[in-house]
Design an enzyme around this catalytic site. Structure first.
Site, PDB file in Angstrom:
ATOM      1  CE  LYS A   1      -3.853  -2.303   2.333  1.00 56.66           C
ATOM      2  NZ  LYS A   1      -4.889  -2.185   3.385  1.00 56.66           N
TER       3      LYS A   1
ATOM      4  CE1 TYR B   1      -9.270  -2.955   0.232  1.00 52.18           C
ATOM      5  CE2 TYR B   1      -8.318  -1.050  -0.862  1.00 52.18           C
ATOM      6  CZ  TYR B   1      -8.173  -2.194  -0.098  1.00 52.18           C
ATOM      7  OH  TYR B   1      -6.926  -2.575   0.334  1.00 52.18           O
TER       8      TYR B   1
ATOM      9  CG  PHE C   1     -13.209   1.251   7.069  1.00 58.30           C
ATOM     10  CD1 PHE C   1     -12.775   0.694   5.874  1.00 58.30           C
ATOM     11  CD2 PHE C   1     -13.812   0.425   8.000  1.00 58.30           C
ATOM     12  CE1 PHE C   1     -12.936  -0.650   5.606  1.00 58.30           C
ATOM     13  CE2 PHE C   1     -13.995  -0.932   7.742  1.00 58.30           C
ATOM     14  CZ  PHE C   1     -13.551  -1.470   6.529  1.00 58.30           C
TER      15      PHE C   1
ATOM     16  CG  ASN D   1      -3.525  -2.703   6.708  1.00 51.24           C
ATOM     17  OD1 ASN D   1      -3.404  -2.247   5.580  1.00 51.24           O
ATOM     18  ND2 ASN D   1      -4.484  -3.543   7.031  1.00 51.24           N
TER      19      ASN D   1
ATOM     20  CG  HIS E   1      -5.388  -6.150  -0.162  1.00 56.84           C
ATOM     21  ND1 HIS E   1      -6.553  -6.210   0.559  1.00 56.84           N
ATOM     22  CD2 HIS E   1      -5.575  -6.941  -1.257  1.00 56.84           C
ATOM     23  CE1 HIS E   1      -7.413  -6.987  -0.084  1.00 56.84           C
ATOM     24  NE2 HIS E   1      -6.829  -7.439  -1.184  1.00 56.84           N
TER      25      HIS E   1
ATOM     26  CD  GLU F   1      -8.705  -8.898  -3.684  1.00 54.02           C
ATOM     27  OE1 GLU F   1      -9.521  -8.465  -2.849  1.00 54.02           O
ATOM     28  OE2 GLU F   1      -7.577  -9.334  -3.387  1.00 54.02           O
TER      29      GLU F   1
HETATM   30  P1  CMP Z   1      -7.252  -4.723   3.627  1.00 54.23           P
HETATM   31  O1  CMP Z   1      -6.753  -6.072   3.955  1.00 54.23           O
HETATM   32  O2  CMP Z   1      -6.693  -4.042   2.423  1.00 54.23           O
HETATM   33  O3  CMP Z   1      -8.854  -4.790   3.485  1.00 54.23           O
HETATM   34  C1  CMP Z   1      -9.690  -3.696   3.741  1.00 54.23           C
HETATM   35  C2  CMP Z   1      -8.934  -2.551   4.347  1.00 54.23           C
HETATM   36  O4  CMP Z   1      -9.764  -1.642   5.030  1.00 54.23           O
HETATM   37  C3  CMP Z   1      -7.994  -3.072   5.427  1.00 54.23           C
HETATM   38  O5  CMP Z   1      -6.951  -3.786   4.880  1.00 54.23           O
HETATM   39  C4  CMP Z   1      -7.634  -1.787   6.111  1.00 54.23           C
HETATM   40  O6  CMP Z   1      -6.680  -1.039   5.362  1.00 54.23           O
HETATM   41  C5  CMP Z   1      -8.971  -1.073   6.056  1.00 54.23           C
HETATM   42  N1  CMP Z   1      -9.726  -1.253   7.288  1.00 54.23           N
HETATM   43  C6  CMP Z   1     -10.260  -2.364   7.774  1.00 54.23           C
HETATM   44  N2  CMP Z   1     -10.891  -2.151   8.934  1.00 54.23           N
HETATM   45  C7  CMP Z   1     -10.763  -0.855   9.168  1.00 54.23           C
HETATM   46  C8  CMP Z   1     -11.214  -0.006  10.202  1.00 54.23           C
HETATM   47  N3  CMP Z   1     -11.948  -0.479  11.225  1.00 54.23           N
HETATM   48  N4  CMP Z   1     -10.872   1.272  10.103  1.00 54.23           N
HETATM   49  C9  CMP Z   1     -10.187   1.739   9.060  1.00 54.23           C
HETATM   50  N5  CMP Z   1      -9.735   0.983   8.047  1.00 54.23           N
HETATM   51  C10 CMP Z   1     -10.016  -0.302   8.108  1.00 54.23           C
END
Ligand code: CMP
Length: 139
Positions: free
Chosen positions: A11, A51, A59, A114, A117, A128
């Site tokens: 990311k 997404y 979010f 984070n 993904h 995907e």
């Molecule tokens: P990802 O695995 O890319 O899938 C969905 C993404 O949404 C996740 O990683 C985070 O980056 C984001 N995400 C999931 N839960 C939350 C949350 N509670 N608040 C903000 N972002 C979130």
């Protein structure tokens, strides 16, 4: 174990923080083969399309703005049980719950930013992968 392919993204936070090599090194050390890879900058609409499954979540706007805030690296990873192997390398979505030694436990600072993904199931992986790579781009 089935040979699977999974879609990984490094990311914008992972790219900005210079973690591309670190993350890819972990994939390769775990035995995952890189079958395709590209760096690109998603538009907001492209991030919203990727997404879309989360469009009702609170979010969603913040996540898609973040995901279109800078370049990402998209990869197809292949190997035995690749979807789960990649998820084990990443750790839990919330870095505070991620197991020690995982990518998110080691590097993430926010639940949204984070670092990586990874697809969560075979069907999602197919969708995907097709989002990022056409047939000519897969080896
Ligand atoms: P990802 O695995 O890319 O899938 C969905 C993404 O949404 C996740 O990683 C985070 O980056 C984001 N995400 C999931 N839960 C939350 C949350 N509670 N608040 C903000 N972002 C979130």
């Amino acid at each position: 174990m089935p040979i699977e392919q999974t879609l990984s993204m490094i990311k914008p936070d992972g790219v900005k923080r210079g973690l591309i090599g670190e993350v890819i090194g972990r994939f390769e050390k775990a035995g995952l083969k890189i079958r395709a890879m590209k760096m690109l900058h998603l538009s907001l609409n492209q991030a919203r399309a990727f997404y879309a499954v989360h469009k009702e979540r609170p979010f969603f706007d913040s996540l898609t703005q973040f995901m279109s805030s800078g370049p990402i690296v998209a990869l197809i990873l292949e190997g035995d049980n690749a979807i789960q192997v990649n998820r084990d390398l990443m750790g839990a979505t919330d870095y505070r719950k991620a197991a020690p030694g995982t990518i998110r436990a080691d590097f993430a600072k926010e639940i949204e930013a984070n670092i990586v993904h990874g697809s969560d199931a075979v069907e999602t992986a197919q969708v995907e992968i097709a989002f990022f790579f056409n047939a000519l781009e897969r080896v």
